[in-house]
Design a protein around this motif. Sequence first.
Motif, short mmCIF file in Angstrom:
data_model
loop_
_atom_site.label_atom_id
_atom_site.label_comp_id
_atom_site.label_asym_id
_atom_site.label_seq_id
_atom_site.Cartn_x
_atom_site.Cartn_y
_atom_site.Cartn_z
N PRO A 38 20.71 95.23 48.53
CA PRO A 38 21.17 94.73 47.17
C PRO A 38 22.78 94.89 47.11
O PRO A 38 23.33 95.91 47.22
N ILE A 39 23.23 93.78 46.69
CA ILE A 39 24.77 93.63 46.46
C ILE A 39 25.30 93.02 44.93
O ILE A 39 24.36 92.16 44.62
N PHE A 40 26.09 93.40 44.55
CA PHE A 40 26.51 93.09 43.09
C PHE A 40 27.82 92.18 43.37
O PHE A 40 28.78 92.50 44.00
N VAL A 41 27.82 90.65 42.78
CA VAL A 41 28.98 89.96 42.80
C VAL A 41 29.62 89.89 41.65
O VAL A 41 28.94 89.89 40.50
N ARG A 42 31.02 89.64 41.56
CA ARG A 42 31.74 89.29 40.39
C ARG A 42 32.78 88.41 40.71
O ARG A 42 32.98 87.95 41.82
N GLU A 43 33.47 87.83 39.63
CA GLU A 43 34.55 87.14 39.66
C GLU A 43 35.90 87.66 40.47
O GLU A 43 35.95 88.70 40.31
N VAL A 47 38.13 91.48 45.62
CA VAL A 47 37.93 92.67 44.53
C VAL A 47 36.50 93.54 45.29
O VAL A 47 35.66 92.76 45.38
N ALA A 48 36.77 94.75 44.93
CA ALA A 48 35.79 95.58 45.36
C ALA A 48 35.78 96.76 44.26
O ALA A 48 36.64 97.74 44.11
N PRO A 55 27.57 105.77 42.55
CA PRO A 55 28.62 106.19 43.60
C PRO A 55 28.67 105.41 44.79
O PRO A 55 27.36 105.50 45.58
N GLY A 56 29.77 104.95 45.39
CA GLY A 56 29.55 104.38 46.53
C GLY A 56 29.23 102.89 46.51
O GLY A 56 29.24 101.93 47.63
N VAL A 57 28.53 102.30 45.29
CA VAL A 57 28.43 101.05 45.30
C VAL A 57 29.54 100.16 44.61
O VAL A 57 30.05 100.55 43.50
N ASP A 58 30.06 98.98 44.79
CA ASP A 58 30.94 98.25 44.20
C ASP A 58 30.62 96.78 43.74
O ASP A 58 29.56 96.31 44.47
N ARG A 59 31.10 96.22 42.85
CA ARG A 59 30.91 94.93 42.58
C ARG A 59 32.00 94.25 43.40
O ARG A 59 33.04 94.67 43.33
N SER A 61 33.82 90.76 44.87
CA SER A 61 34.01 89.11 44.76
C SER A 61 33.53 88.36 45.93
O SER A 61 33.00 89.08 46.94
N VAL A 62 33.26 87.11 45.61
CA VAL A 62 32.65 86.19 46.62
C VAL A 62 33.11 86.35 48.26
O VAL A 62 32.39 86.60 49.09
N ASP A 63 34.42 86.38 48.33
CA ASP A 63 35.06 86.73 49.66
C ASP A 63 34.33 87.95 50.42
O ASP A 63 34.15 88.19 51.41
N ARG A 64 34.38 89.05 49.22
CA ARG A 64 34.09 90.44 49.61
C ARG A 64 32.53 90.43 50.27
O ARG A 64 32.04 91.04 50.93
N ALA A 65 31.64 89.72 49.34
CA ALA A 65 30.40 89.58 49.76
C ALA A 65 30.00 89.02 50.92
O ALA A 65 29.11 89.30 51.74
N VAL A 66 31.05 88.08 51.41
CA VAL A 66 30.84 87.38 52.63
C VAL A 66 30.98 88.32 53.70
O VAL A 66 30.29 88.40 54.86
N ARG A 67 31.85 89.33 53.52
CA ARG A 67 32.32 90.12 54.65
C ARG A 67 31.20 91.14 54.52
O ARG A 67 30.71 91.75 55.57
N ALA A 68 30.46 91.54 53.46
CA ALA A 68 29.39 92.36 53.55
C ALA A 68 28.22 91.77 54.39
O ALA A 68 27.21 92.51 55.15
N ALA A 69 27.99 90.55 53.98
CA ALA A 69 27.07 89.92 54.82
C ALA A 69 27.22 90.02 56.47
O ALA A 69 26.34 89.96 57.17
N GLU A 70 28.72 89.71 56.74
CA GLU A 70 28.83 89.86 58.20
C GLU A 70 28.66 91.26 58.57
O GLU A 70 28.15 91.47 59.62
N GLU A 71 28.85 92.37 57.87
CA GLU A 71 28.50 93.70 58.17
C GLU A 71 27.14 93.92 58.40
O GLU A 71 26.81 94.54 59.15
N ALA A 72 26.09 93.49 57.43
CA ALA A 72 24.88 93.38 57.42
C ALA A 72 24.45 92.91 58.78
O ALA A 72 23.39 93.50 59.24
#
Length: 331
Positions: A38-43, A47-48, A55-59, A61-72
Amino acid sequence: MHPIAPFPHARPRRLRRTPWIRDLVAEHRLTASDLIWPIFVREGTDVAEPVASLPGVDRLSVDRAVRAAEEAAGLGIPCLALFPYTEAKDKNREATEAWNPENLVCRATRAIKAAVPEIGVLLDVALDPYNADGHDGLVRDGVILNDETLVALERMALVQAAAGCDILGPSDMMDGRIGVIRAALERDGFQDTAIMSYAAKYASCFYGPFRDAVGATGALKGDKKSYQMDPANTDEALREVAADLAEGADMVMVKPGLPYLDVCARVKAEFGVPTYAYQISGEYAMIEAAAANGWLDGEKAMLETLLAFKRAGCDGILTYFAPRVARLLGG
Protein backbone atom coordinates in the motif's frame (compact mmCIF):
# COMPACT_ATOMS: atom_id res chain seq x y z
CA MET A 1 -4.09 -36.60 13.90
CA HIS A 2 -2.21 -39.88 13.53
CA PRO A 3 -0.39 -41.23 16.61
CA ILE A 4 3.40 -40.97 16.63
CA ALA A 5 5.91 -43.38 18.10
CA PRO A 6 6.75 -42.90 21.78
CA PHE A 7 9.97 -41.29 22.95
CA PRO A 8 12.82 -42.05 22.33
CA HIS A 9 11.88 -43.55 18.92
CA ALA A 10 10.12 -40.28 18.10
CA ARG A 11 12.24 -37.19 18.69
CA PRO A 12 10.59 -34.16 17.04
CA ARG A 13 13.76 -32.15 17.59
CA ARG A 14 15.51 -34.21 14.90
CA LEU A 15 13.66 -32.10 12.33
CA ARG A 16 14.65 -28.82 14.02
CA ARG A 17 18.36 -29.54 14.35
CA THR A 18 19.80 -27.44 11.53
CA PRO A 19 18.63 -24.57 9.30
CA TRP A 20 18.53 -26.72 6.15
CA ILE A 21 16.30 -29.38 7.71
CA ARG A 22 13.98 -26.75 9.19
CA ASP A 23 13.65 -25.31 5.69
CA LEU A 24 13.04 -28.76 4.26
CA VAL A 25 10.07 -29.48 6.53
CA ALA A 26 8.60 -25.95 6.76
CA GLU A 27 4.83 -26.08 6.28
CA HIS A 28 4.40 -22.45 5.18
CA ARG A 29 6.60 -19.99 3.32
CA LEU A 30 6.52 -16.25 2.84
CA THR A 31 7.63 -14.94 -0.55
CA ALA A 32 7.68 -11.56 -2.25
CA SER A 33 4.82 -12.73 -4.47
CA ASP A 34 2.59 -12.90 -1.37
CA LEU A 35 2.84 -9.15 -0.83
CA ILE A 36 0.74 -6.17 -1.85
CA TRP A 37 2.38 -2.82 -1.07
CA PRO A 38 0.00 0.00 0.00
CA ILE A 39 1.29 3.46 -0.90
CA PHE A 40 -0.14 6.93 -0.40
CA VAL A 41 -0.14 9.48 -3.22
CA ARG A 42 -0.35 13.24 -2.97
CA GLU A 43 -0.13 16.27 -5.22
CA GLY A 44 3.22 17.75 -6.23
CA THR A 45 6.38 16.77 -8.03
CA ASP A 46 9.31 14.85 -6.56
CA VAL A 47 7.65 14.81 -3.13
CA ALA A 48 8.14 12.18 -0.42
CA GLU A 49 6.36 13.52 2.67
CA PRO A 50 6.75 11.43 5.86
CA VAL A 51 3.62 10.27 7.69
CA ALA A 52 4.42 10.94 11.36
CA SER A 53 2.31 8.07 12.72
CA LEU A 54 3.70 5.59 10.16
CA PRO A 55 7.50 5.66 10.56
CA GLY A 56 9.21 4.88 7.27
CA VAL A 57 6.07 5.51 5.18
CA ASP A 58 5.79 8.57 2.93
CA ARG A 59 3.08 10.24 0.91
CA LEU A 60 4.43 10.21 -2.64
CA SER A 61 3.82 12.47 -5.59
CA VAL A 62 2.78 10.65 -8.75
CA ASP A 63 6.31 10.61 -10.18
CA ARG A 64 7.61 9.12 -6.94
CA ALA A 65 4.78 6.56 -6.99
CA VAL A 66 6.01 5.46 -10.43
CA ARG A 67 9.46 4.98 -8.95
CA ALA A 68 7.93 2.91 -6.15
CA ALA A 69 6.24 0.74 -8.79
CA GLU A 70 9.57 0.24 -10.53
CA GLU A 71 11.12 -0.73 -7.20
CA ALA A 72 8.28 -3.17 -6.49
CA ALA A 73 8.68 -4.83 -9.88
CA GLY A 74 12.40 -5.24 -9.27
CA LEU A 75 11.74 -6.83 -5.88
CA GLY A 76 9.14 -9.28 -7.20
CA ILE A 77 6.18 -7.58 -5.47
CA PRO A 78 3.24 -8.19 -7.82
CA CYS A 79 0.83 -5.41 -6.86
CA LEU A 80 0.55 -1.91 -5.39
CA ALA A 81 -2.50 -0.58 -3.54
CA LEU A 82 -2.92 3.18 -4.02
CA PHE A 83 -4.59 5.54 -1.54
CA PRO A 84 -4.96 9.31 -1.98
CA TYR A 85 -4.09 12.11 0.41
CA THR A 86 -6.94 14.48 -0.43
CA GLU A 87 -6.68 18.18 0.27
CA ALA A 88 -9.57 19.77 2.16
CA LYS A 89 -10.49 21.86 -0.89
CA ASP A 90 -11.23 18.66 -2.84
CA LYS A 91 -13.64 17.27 -0.25
CA ASN A 92 -17.38 17.84 -0.05
CA ARG A 93 -20.42 16.12 1.37
CA GLU A 94 -21.19 14.47 -1.98
CA ALA A 95 -17.59 13.14 -2.33
CA THR A 96 -17.59 14.13 -6.02
CA GLU A 97 -13.80 13.95 -6.33
CA ALA A 98 -14.17 10.16 -5.94
CA TRP A 99 -15.34 9.84 -9.56
CA ASN A 100 -13.25 12.60 -11.08
CA PRO A 101 -11.24 10.81 -13.82
CA GLU A 102 -8.36 13.23 -13.12
CA ASN A 103 -8.17 12.58 -9.39
CA LEU A 104 -4.90 11.53 -7.80
CA VAL A 105 -5.32 7.77 -7.88
CA CYS A 106 -6.54 7.75 -11.47
CA ARG A 107 -3.58 9.83 -12.61
CA ALA A 108 -1.19 7.69 -10.58
CA THR A 109 -2.69 4.51 -12.01
CA ARG A 110 -2.27 5.69 -15.59
CA ALA A 111 1.32 6.77 -14.92
CA ILE A 112 2.24 3.49 -13.24
CA LYS A 113 0.63 1.31 -15.90
CA ALA A 114 2.39 3.30 -18.64
CA ALA A 115 5.81 2.95 -16.99
CA VAL A 116 5.54 -0.50 -15.38
CA PRO A 117 2.71 -2.35 -17.14
CA GLU A 118 3.62 -5.66 -15.52
CA ILE A 119 2.81 -4.40 -12.01
CA GLY A 120 -0.74 -4.80 -10.68
CA VAL A 121 -2.68 -1.83 -9.32
CA LEU A 122 -5.36 -2.19 -6.66
CA LEU A 123 -7.60 0.80 -5.97
CA ASP A 124 -9.79 1.36 -2.94
CA VAL A 125 -13.50 1.94 -3.55
CA ALA A 126 -14.88 3.99 -0.65
CA LEU A 127 -15.81 7.62 -0.22
CA ASP A 128 -13.95 8.46 3.00
CA PRO A 129 -10.87 10.16 1.43
CA TYR A 130 -13.19 12.51 -0.48
CA ASN A 131 -16.07 12.91 1.97
CA ALA A 132 -16.17 16.07 4.09
CA ASP A 133 -17.87 13.94 6.77
CA GLY A 134 -15.03 11.39 6.76
CA HIS A 135 -17.34 8.43 6.23
CA ASP A 136 -17.19 5.66 3.64
CA GLY A 137 -20.74 6.48 2.60
CA LEU A 138 -22.88 9.55 2.06
CA VAL A 139 -24.31 11.07 5.23
CA ARG A 140 -27.66 12.75 5.81
CA ASP A 141 -28.76 13.92 9.28
CA GLY A 142 -26.11 11.74 10.86
CA VAL A 143 -27.23 8.59 9.02
CA ILE A 144 -24.92 6.79 6.56
CA LEU A 145 -27.05 6.15 3.50
CA ASN A 146 -26.65 2.74 1.92
CA ASP A 147 -28.46 2.79 -1.41
CA GLU A 148 -27.57 6.38 -2.30
CA THR A 149 -23.92 5.54 -1.63
CA LEU A 150 -24.09 2.63 -4.08
CA VAL A 151 -24.71 5.08 -6.92
CA ALA A 152 -21.55 7.01 -5.99
CA LEU A 153 -19.50 3.83 -5.60
CA GLU A 154 -20.56 2.63 -9.06
CA ARG A 155 -19.37 5.90 -10.60
CA MET A 156 -16.12 5.72 -8.64
CA ALA A 157 -15.42 2.12 -9.67
CA LEU A 158 -15.98 2.89 -13.35
CA VAL A 159 -13.51 5.79 -13.49
CA GLN A 160 -10.94 3.66 -11.69
CA ALA A 161 -11.43 0.79 -14.13
CA ALA A 162 -11.15 3.22 -17.04
CA ALA A 163 -7.87 4.52 -15.59
CA GLY A 164 -6.46 1.01 -15.95
CA CYS A 165 -6.53 -0.45 -12.45
CA ASP A 166 -6.44 -4.24 -12.34
CA ILE A 167 -8.28 -4.84 -9.06
CA LEU A 168 -11.01 -2.85 -7.36
CA GLY A 169 -11.08 -3.06 -3.56
CA PRO A 170 -14.52 -2.02 -2.25
CA SER A 171 -13.84 -1.24 1.41
CA ASP A 172 -16.98 0.72 2.26
CA MET A 173 -19.06 -2.16 3.73
CA MET A 174 -22.32 -0.93 2.19
CA ASP A 175 -24.82 -3.73 1.58
CA GLY A 176 -25.05 -4.79 -2.08
CA ARG A 177 -22.07 -2.85 -3.37
CA ILE A 178 -20.27 -5.83 -4.95
CA GLY A 179 -23.27 -6.70 -7.09
CA VAL A 180 -23.73 -3.10 -8.22
CA ILE A 181 -20.05 -2.70 -9.10
CA ARG A 182 -19.79 -6.06 -10.86
CA ALA A 183 -22.88 -5.34 -12.97
CA ALA A 184 -21.50 -1.93 -13.95
CA LEU A 185 -18.12 -3.41 -14.93
CA GLU A 186 -19.79 -6.04 -17.11
CA ARG A 187 -22.11 -3.49 -18.70
CA ASP A 188 -19.33 -1.03 -19.56
CA GLY A 189 -16.80 -3.51 -20.96
CA PHE A 190 -14.52 -3.98 -17.95
CA GLN A 191 -15.11 -7.71 -17.64
CA ASP A 192 -11.46 -8.40 -16.80
CA THR A 193 -11.31 -6.00 -13.86
CA ALA A 194 -11.15 -8.10 -10.70
CA ILE A 195 -12.82 -7.32 -7.38
CA MET A 196 -11.05 -7.93 -4.08
CA SER A 197 -13.82 -7.30 -1.60
CA TYR A 198 -13.06 -6.00 1.86
CA ALA A 199 -15.64 -8.56 2.88
CA ALA A 200 -14.95 -8.71 6.62
CA LYS A 201 -13.88 -5.22 7.64
CA TYR A 202 -14.15 -4.58 11.36
CA ALA A 203 -14.85 -1.35 13.25
CA SER A 204 -11.35 -1.34 14.69
CA CYS A 205 -9.26 1.09 16.73
CA PHE A 206 -6.19 0.19 14.65
CA TYR A 207 -6.98 2.44 11.65
CA GLY A 208 -5.75 5.70 13.19
CA PRO A 209 -2.42 6.14 11.35
CA PHE A 210 -4.08 5.34 8.00
CA ARG A 211 -6.60 8.12 8.55
CA ASP A 212 -3.69 10.46 9.21
CA ALA A 213 -2.04 9.33 5.98
CA VAL A 214 -5.10 10.08 3.81
CA GLY A 215 -6.06 13.26 5.66
CA ALA A 216 -9.33 11.89 7.06
CA THR A 217 -8.63 12.10 10.81
CA GLY A 218 -10.15 15.51 11.49
CA ALA A 219 -13.04 15.01 9.08
CA LEU A 220 -14.66 11.96 10.66
CA LYS A 221 -17.87 12.72 12.51
CA GLY A 222 -18.94 9.94 14.87
CA ASP A 223 -17.81 6.38 14.22
CA LYS A 224 -18.25 3.66 11.60
CA LYS A 225 -19.97 1.03 13.72
CA SER A 226 -23.23 1.14 11.75
CA TYR A 227 -21.51 -0.35 8.69
CA GLN A 228 -18.18 -1.88 9.73
CA MET A 229 -18.35 -5.15 11.63
CA ASP A 230 -18.50 -5.73 15.39
CA PRO A 231 -15.17 -7.20 16.60
CA ALA A 232 -17.18 -9.68 18.67
CA ASN A 233 -18.51 -11.51 15.59
CA THR A 234 -17.05 -14.22 13.35
CA ASP A 235 -20.16 -16.02 12.03
CA GLU A 236 -21.23 -12.65 10.64
CA ALA A 237 -17.94 -12.48 8.71
CA LEU A 238 -18.80 -15.72 6.94
CA ARG A 239 -22.20 -14.34 5.95
CA GLU A 240 -20.56 -11.19 4.59
CA VAL A 241 -18.04 -13.22 2.58
CA ALA A 242 -20.76 -15.49 1.21
CA ALA A 243 -22.82 -12.49 0.11
CA ASP A 244 -19.89 -10.80 -1.63
CA LEU A 245 -18.90 -13.98 -3.47
CA ALA A 246 -22.50 -14.48 -4.59
CA GLU A 247 -22.49 -10.92 -5.97
CA GLY A 248 -19.32 -11.42 -7.99
CA ALA A 249 -16.24 -10.85 -5.84
CA ASP A 250 -13.16 -12.68 -7.15
CA MET A 251 -11.13 -12.40 -3.94
CA VAL A 252 -11.93 -11.48 -0.35
CA MET A 253 -10.09 -9.66 2.39
CA VAL A 254 -10.15 -9.59 6.18
CA LYS A 255 -9.24 -6.30 7.83
CA PRO A 256 -7.51 -5.73 10.26
CA GLY A 257 -5.12 -8.62 10.05
CA LEU A 258 -3.32 -9.99 13.08
CA PRO A 259 -6.16 -9.52 15.62
CA TYR A 260 -8.44 -11.43 13.21
CA LEU A 261 -6.38 -14.45 12.19
CA ASP A 262 -9.21 -16.69 13.40
CA VAL A 263 -11.48 -15.01 10.84
CA CYS A 264 -8.89 -15.48 8.08
CA ALA A 265 -8.68 -19.19 8.92
CA ARG A 266 -12.45 -19.64 9.00
CA VAL A 267 -12.95 -17.83 5.69
CA LYS A 268 -10.29 -19.88 3.90
CA ALA A 269 -11.56 -23.18 5.34
CA GLU A 270 -15.20 -22.41 4.56
CA PHE A 271 -14.89 -21.00 1.04
CA GLY A 272 -11.50 -22.00 -0.38
CA VAL A 273 -11.29 -18.76 -2.38
CA PRO A 274 -8.31 -16.40 -2.69
CA THR A 275 -8.19 -14.84 0.78
CA TYR A 276 -6.16 -11.81 1.83
CA ALA A 277 -5.51 -9.85 4.99
CA TYR A 278 -4.47 -6.24 5.48
CA GLN A 279 -1.76 -5.74 8.09
CA ILE A 280 -3.09 -2.31 8.81
CA SER A 281 -1.48 0.92 9.89
CA GLY A 282 -1.93 0.40 13.62
CA GLU A 283 -0.37 -3.05 13.46
CA TYR A 284 2.60 -1.69 11.52
CA ALA A 285 2.98 1.33 13.82
CA MET A 286 3.00 -0.82 16.96
CA ILE A 287 5.84 -2.97 15.65
CA GLU A 288 7.81 0.07 14.52
CA ALA A 289 7.32 1.88 17.84
CA ALA A 290 8.34 -1.13 19.90
CA ALA A 291 11.39 -1.70 17.69
CA ALA A 292 12.38 1.97 17.93
CA ASN A 293 12.30 1.68 21.73
CA GLY A 294 14.37 -1.51 21.71
CA TRP A 295 11.52 -3.56 23.15
CA LEU A 296 11.60 -6.17 20.40
CA ASP A 297 13.51 -7.05 17.25
CA GLY A 298 11.51 -5.24 14.56
CA GLU A 299 12.80 -7.32 11.67
CA LYS A 300 11.96 -10.60 13.36
CA ALA A 301 8.55 -9.33 14.46
CA MET A 302 7.81 -8.20 10.90
CA LEU A 303 8.63 -11.61 9.45
CA GLU A 304 6.90 -13.58 12.20
CA THR A 305 3.64 -11.66 11.91
CA LEU A 306 3.58 -11.95 8.13
CA LEU A 307 4.20 -15.69 8.32
CA ALA A 308 1.27 -15.92 10.74
CA PHE A 309 -1.04 -14.72 7.95
CA LYS A 310 0.20 -17.51 5.69
CA ARG A 311 -0.29 -20.03 8.47
CA ALA A 312 -3.88 -18.83 8.89
CA GLY A 313 -4.55 -19.60 5.23
CA CYS A 314 -4.06 -16.21 3.57
CA ASP A 315 -2.93 -16.20 -0.03
CA GLY A 316 -1.42 -12.75 0.35
CA ILE A 317 -0.98 -9.78 2.66
CA LEU A 318 -1.28 -6.03 2.20
CA THR A 319 1.56 -4.62 4.29
CA TYR A 320 3.59 -1.44 4.57
CA PHE A 321 6.57 -3.71 5.22
CA ALA A 322 6.39 -5.07 1.66
CA PRO A 323 9.59 -3.59 0.16
CA ARG A 324 11.61 -4.26 3.29
CA VAL A 325 10.43 -7.86 3.46
CA ALA A 326 10.99 -8.43 -0.25
CA ARG A 327 14.58 -7.20 0.06
CA LEU A 328 15.18 -9.54 2.99
CA LEU A 329 13.63 -12.52 1.23
CA GLY A 330 15.70 -11.77 -1.85
CA GLY A 331 18.85 -12.01 0.21
